[in-house]
Design an enzyme around this catalytic site. Structure first.
Site, PDB file in Angstrom:
ATOM      1  N   LEU A  84      38.537  54.881  33.940  1.00 21.65           N
ATOM      2  CA  LEU A  84      37.593  54.140  34.813  1.00 21.65           C
ATOM      3  C   LEU A  84      36.620  55.108  35.458  1.00 21.65           C
ATOM      4  O   LEU A  84      37.054  56.114  36.021  1.00 21.65           O
ATOM      5  CB  LEU A  84      38.343  53.505  35.991  1.00 21.65           C
ATOM      6  CG  LEU A  84      39.147  52.236  35.872  1.00 21.65           C
ATOM      7  CD1 LEU A  84      39.666  51.898  37.266  1.00 21.65           C
ATOM      8  CD2 LEU A  84      38.334  51.070  35.323  1.00 21.65           C
ATOM      9  N   HIS A  85      35.332  54.814  35.381  1.00 24.69           N
ATOM     10  CA  HIS A  85      34.389  55.649  36.138  1.00 24.69           C
ATOM     11  C   HIS A  85      33.081  54.954  36.489  1.00 24.69           C
ATOM     12  O   HIS A  85      32.194  55.560  37.076  1.00 24.69           O
ATOM     13  CB  HIS A  85      34.080  56.944  35.381  1.00 24.69           C
ATOM     14  CG  HIS A  85      33.326  56.732  34.104  1.00 24.69           C
ATOM     15  ND1 HIS A  85      33.940  56.467  32.915  1.00 24.69           N
ATOM     16  CD2 HIS A  85      32.007  56.729  33.835  1.00 24.69           C
ATOM     17  CE1 HIS A  85      33.038  56.313  31.962  1.00 24.69           C
ATOM     18  NE2 HIS A  85      31.844  56.461  32.499  1.00 24.69           N
ATOM     19  N   ARG A  86      32.925  53.659  36.103  1.00 24.27           N
ATOM     20  CA  ARG A  86      31.663  52.971  36.439  1.00 24.27           C
ATOM     21  C   ARG A  86      31.553  52.818  37.942  1.00 24.27           C
ATOM     22  O   ARG A  86      32.513  52.329  38.592  1.00 24.27           O
ATOM     23  CB  ARG A  86      31.622  51.564  35.823  1.00 24.27           C
ATOM     24  CG  ARG A  86      31.566  51.525  34.337  1.00 24.27           C
ATOM     25  CD  ARG A  86      30.235  51.943  33.778  1.00 24.27           C
ATOM     26  NE  ARG A  86      30.464  52.501  32.455  1.00 24.27           N
ATOM     27  CZ  ARG A  86      29.765  53.468  31.884  1.00 24.27           C
ATOM     28  NH1 ARG A  86      28.748  54.007  32.524  1.00 24.27           N
ATOM     29  NH2 ARG A  86      30.065  53.907  30.702  1.00 24.27           N
ATOM     30  N   ARG A 109      34.885  61.308  39.504  1.00 27.05           N
ATOM     31  CA  ARG A 109      34.217  60.337  40.390  1.00 27.05           C
ATOM     32  C   ARG A 109      35.269  59.407  41.013  1.00 27.05           C
ATOM     33  O   ARG A 109      35.210  59.103  42.208  1.00 27.05           O
ATOM     34  CB  ARG A 109      33.228  59.519  39.554  1.00 27.05           C
ATOM     35  CG  ARG A 109      32.547  58.460  40.343  1.00 27.05           C
ATOM     36  CD  ARG A 109      31.540  57.643  39.538  1.00 27.05           C
ATOM     37  NE  ARG A 109      30.575  57.120  40.446  1.00 27.05           N
ATOM     38  CZ  ARG A 109      29.308  57.480  40.519  1.00 27.05           C
ATOM     39  NH1 ARG A 109      28.815  58.356  39.675  1.00 27.05           N
ATOM     40  NH2 ARG A 109      28.508  56.960  41.401  1.00 27.05           N
ATOM     41  N   ASP A 125      36.399  51.222  31.231  1.00 30.05           N
ATOM     42  CA  ASP A 125      35.015  50.785  31.424  1.00 30.05           C
ATOM     43  C   ASP A 125      34.066  51.776  30.763  1.00 30.05           C
ATOM     44  O   ASP A 125      32.867  51.779  31.012  1.00 30.05           O
ATOM     45  CB  ASP A 125      34.694  50.593  32.916  1.00 30.05           C
ATOM     46  CG  ASP A 125      34.889  51.858  33.748  1.00 30.05           C
ATOM     47  OD1 ASP A 125      35.068  52.948  33.169  1.00 30.05           O
ATOM     48  OD2 ASP A 125      34.858  51.754  34.993  1.00 30.05           O
TER      49      ASP A 125
END
Ligand code: UD1
Ligand code: UDP
Length: 387
Positions: free
Chosen positions: A223-225, A258, A303
């Protein structure tokens, strides 16, 4: 001889330039490829490890720009890139994907004029034409602008070509070569299969696992969006869904920096849910270890753009935690499904993927390990346009 800048900055760029670099090096009489790393990603596990795993030399030019707001980061890359364009005068600048490094370098290349010739270098965009039609994504602006600045647009699939035609880009600029990210996958999968990452994870997490992780008995998550991880509410919601799913299958979750940054602000309830269940959070992994886990997973939750493509190629069920995708071919031909961003929906989709019939992928044209070969053959055949 065509002097080529191969621009990379962020993690998914390295898998895309590696096969192009290797292919160009086969023809030293035609191409002089120079790897330019902007430094957008810089942690060892977001950068250096990929040069080792993908058997690339160290970047020839490192701009070292680092993180910042969009404006700051894009501007820093532009300033540094302009200097090296003037110093090295490449004939061709190849940019890949949709990150800030992509738009920053293509914008500079489009506007610069070399003093003697008053020309700018040709710009090639690798992975052109992808559209999510979602302007809330910073990448969508990067994609549209880079495509409209480019002289040659290399597409990965037919919908890319259709999107470009729809935006009025002349057909003669568009070249369908296939997917260079899949080139890297095809090349490195045999090596990745001998990764020891599963044993390493079993050692690290022995106290959290009732039984050791085994192939086809775990899920893999990334996940990083910003839309998923920059707000504590949405990150908590997703992590609580993961905690629930991990009661069925443990989840290995190599976490993007992030996302790691945002973990500190999580509510206690979420923290307890992931601590009490086998949601196994690690640092980001190298390419070979990650590929091993992708092909061995029973399910992937993500994502990421690239992971949607890789799982489709590998025929591994993929649930994409986003309302849309710029890679619709992974929905129609691949194993990908979009999941509504609600806790119950994520749990429900995962349950159905784990216990129901799985969607089988079909092979996608030119996702075959030979995209860089097609691209370089095209550039060779048209090289008088660049020099
Ligand atoms: C970027 C791309 C995104 C891509 C992703 C791949 C843009 C706008 N976004 O997102 O499209 O999917 O890379 O991974 O270009 N950080 C570190 N160490 C690093 C790199 C980043 O700690 O080596 C942290 C910093 O706090 C930084 C944050 O991650 O502020 C975000 O990095 P940034 O490059 O701005 O965007 P990504 O979220 O990585
Ligand atoms: N990847 C990796 N290690 C990880 C997570 C991802 O090597 O811990 C690889 C993955 O196999 C794919 C690429 O990174 O090749 C995708 O990059 P990312 O998800 O950061 O970016 P996106 O594709 O979303 O732009």
């Amino acid at each position: 001889m065509v002097k080529v800048f191969l621009v990379a900055g962020a993690r998914p760029n390295f898998m895309k330039i590696a096969p192009i670099y290797a292919e160009m090096k086969k023809y030293p009489e035609w191409f002089e490829p120079i790897i330019v790393h902007t430094g957008q990603h810089y942690d060892e596990r977001m950068s250096k490890i990929f040069f080792e795993d993908l058997k690339m030399p160290k970047p020839h030019i490192y701009l070292g720009v680092g993180s910042g707001t969009h404006a700051h980061q894009t501007a820093q890359i532009m300033i540094a890139f302009e200097e090296i364009l003037l110093k090295y005068r490449p004939d061709l600048v190849l940019v890949v994907g949709d990150v800030n490094s992509t738009i920053a370098c293509s914008l500079v290349a489009a506007k610069i004029r070399y003093p003697e010739t008053r020309n700018h270098p040709a710009i090639g965009h690798v992975e052109a034409g992808l559209r999510s039609f979602d302007r809330d994504m910073p990448e969508e602006a990067n994609r549209v602008l880079t495509d409209h600045l480019s002289d040659i647009l290399f597409t990965t699939c037919s919908d890319g070509g259709k999107n470009l035609a729809h935006e009025g880009i002349p057909a003669e600029k568009v070249v369908f070569v296939g997917n260079v990210m899949i080139d890297s996958l095809v090349q490195f999968l045999p090596l990745a299969r001998s990764s020891t990452v599963l044993d390493d994870l079993n050692r690290t997490f022995s106290e959290r696992l009732r039984e050791p992780l085994q192939e086809k008995a775990f899920a893999l998550a990334t996940l990083h969006r910003p839309s998923n991880v920059d707000s504590s509410e949405s990150l908590s919601m997703i992590l609580e869904a993961f905690a629930e799913i991990s009661r069925d299958v443990p989840i290995v979750f190599p976490m993007h920096p992030r996302t790691q940054k945002l973990m500190k602000g999580l509510p206690d309830k979420t923290r307890r849910a992931i601590d009490q269940n086998p949601v196994l959070i690690t640092d980001p992994l190298g390419y070979l270890d990650f590929l091993f886990l992708e092909q061995a997973a029973k399910l992937v939750l993500t994502d990421s753009g690239g992971v949607q493509e890789e799982t489709s190629f590998l025929n591994i069920p993929c649930l994409t935690l986003r309302p849309n995708t710029e890679r619709p071919i992974t929905l129609t031909e691949g194993t990908n499904r979009l999941v509504p961003l609600e806790k119950e929906a994520i749990i429900d989709f995962a349950g159905k993927s784990l216990n129901g019939t799985v969607k089988q992928a079909r092979s996608i044209r030119f996702w075959d390990g030979r995209a860089a070969e097609r691209m370089v053959a095209y550039l060779e055949a048209n090289r008088e346009r660049f020099i």
